[in-house]
Design an enzyme around this catalytic site. Structure first.
Site, PDB file in Angstrom:
ATOM      1  N   HIS A 172      49.256  36.206  38.575  1.00 45.54           N
ATOM      2  CA  HIS A 172      48.419  35.346  37.872  1.00 45.54           C
ATOM      3  C   HIS A 172      48.040  35.659  36.574  1.00 45.54           C
ATOM      4  O   HIS A 172      47.217  35.333  35.667  1.00 45.54           O
ATOM      5  CB  HIS A 172      47.304  35.005  38.798  1.00 45.54           C
ATOM      6  CG  HIS A 172      46.205  35.975  39.029  1.00 45.54           C
ATOM      7  ND1 HIS A 172      44.902  35.900  39.462  1.00 45.54           N
ATOM      8  CD2 HIS A 172      46.483  37.361  39.103  1.00 45.54           C
ATOM      9  CE1 HIS A 172      44.246  36.997  39.617  1.00 45.54           C
ATOM     10  NE2 HIS A 172      45.213  37.685  39.295  1.00 45.54           N
ATOM     11  N   HIS A 173      48.433  37.302  36.305  1.00 41.78           N
ATOM     12  CA  HIS A 173      48.049  37.834  34.997  1.00 41.78           C
ATOM     13  C   HIS A 173      49.001  37.702  33.898  1.00 41.78           C
ATOM     14  O   HIS A 173      48.907  37.771  32.749  1.00 41.78           O
ATOM     15  CB  HIS A 173      47.642  39.262  35.216  1.00 41.78           C
ATOM     16  CG  HIS A 173      46.386  39.665  35.797  1.00 41.78           C
ATOM     17  ND1 HIS A 173      45.154  38.896  35.548  1.00 41.78           N
ATOM     18  CD2 HIS A 173      46.224  40.499  36.884  1.00 41.78           C
ATOM     19  CE1 HIS A 173      44.230  39.525  36.439  1.00 41.78           C
ATOM     20  NE2 HIS A 173      44.777  40.341  37.379  1.00 41.78           N
ATOM     21  N   ALA A 174      50.333  37.387  34.505  1.00 39.82           N
ATOM     22  CA  ALA A 174      51.368  37.132  33.528  1.00 39.82           C
ATOM     23  C   ALA A 174      51.319  36.070  32.494  1.00 39.82           C
ATOM     24  O   ALA A 174      50.910  34.931  32.956  1.00 39.82           O
ATOM     25  CB  ALA A 174      52.588  36.987  34.279  1.00 39.82           C
TER      26      ALA A 174
END
Length: 220
Positions: free
Chosen positions: A53-55
């Site tokens: 979810h940070h990409a």
């Protein structure tokens, strides 16, 4: 020679093995959605690493190579032409990559529960005033804890008082959960930030499954 990328202050080599694992992780997410939307399965869970979810669309970030849940939602939109997808992200960190992908898209309602005072440390992008832009305004919901110490009561209240009413109104065709477990008690990245007991985490999911069963066509 492996490439180098910076992950939240740490430099990690991107080797062929890690790249392959990341591709399998992202592909597994798509396969789950395909199985559900084709009628083969009623629901599914992806026990996959690395997380996602940070990409960002053009950058690896925060230990994440590809935004698996966001890609799964995009797959459902582009291939199966879904128009209302709900993403719940209960990881203790803000899912900047998922939010960025859909911040202008009303076909995805993104709800994130996270702490403001830990990574990625960008409150201007993740506090409760950030609600999406353009056509997507109102389709981003940030439930941002200002400090550590939030537990079962606070999380369950957030689901019952905020998330579920919004979910019923949105009436999603598919529900995806970015189920980071670092808010659980015992996790070194989340505790003592949000000491939620692991056996209580499924209680947060049960109401969403009820929404899916009664009002929603599909669930993940």
């Amino acid at each position: 020679m492996p490439l180098e990328k910076n992950y939240c202050g740490y430099t990690k080599p991107i080797t062929l093995t890690r790249s392959h694992a990341a591709l399998l992780s992202a592909g597994s997410s798509l396969q789950i959605v395909e199985s559900i939307l084709s009628g083969e399965s009623r629901s599914g869970i992806g026990v996959i690493r690395p997380p996602g979810h940070h990409a960002e669309c053009d950058e690896t970030y925060g230990f994440c190579f590809f935004s698996n849940t966001a890609l799964a939602a995009k797959y459902a939109i582009e291939i199966h032409h879904l128009e209302r997808i709900l993403i719940i992200d209960w990881d203790v960190h803000h899912g900047n990559g998922i939010q960025r992908m859909f911040e202008e898209d009303p076909r995805v309602l993104y709800v994130s529960l996270h702490r403001l005072d830990i990574f990625p440390l960008k409150p201007e992008e993740s506090d409760c005033n950030v609600i999406g832009t353009g056509a997507g305004a109102g389709y981003t919901v940030n439930i941002a804890w200002p400090k550590r110490g939030m537990g079962d009561a606070e999380y369950l209240a957030a689901f019952q008082q905020i998330i579920m009413p919004i979910a019923y109104q949105y009436d999603p065709q598919l529900v995806l959960v970015a189920a980071g477990f670092d808010a659980a008690q015992g996790d070194p990245l989340g505790v003592p930030t949000s000491p939620v007991k692991p056996h209580n985490i499924p209680k947060r999911l049960l109401p969403m499954l009820e929404v899916n069963s009664n009002r929603c066509q599909h669930r993940w």
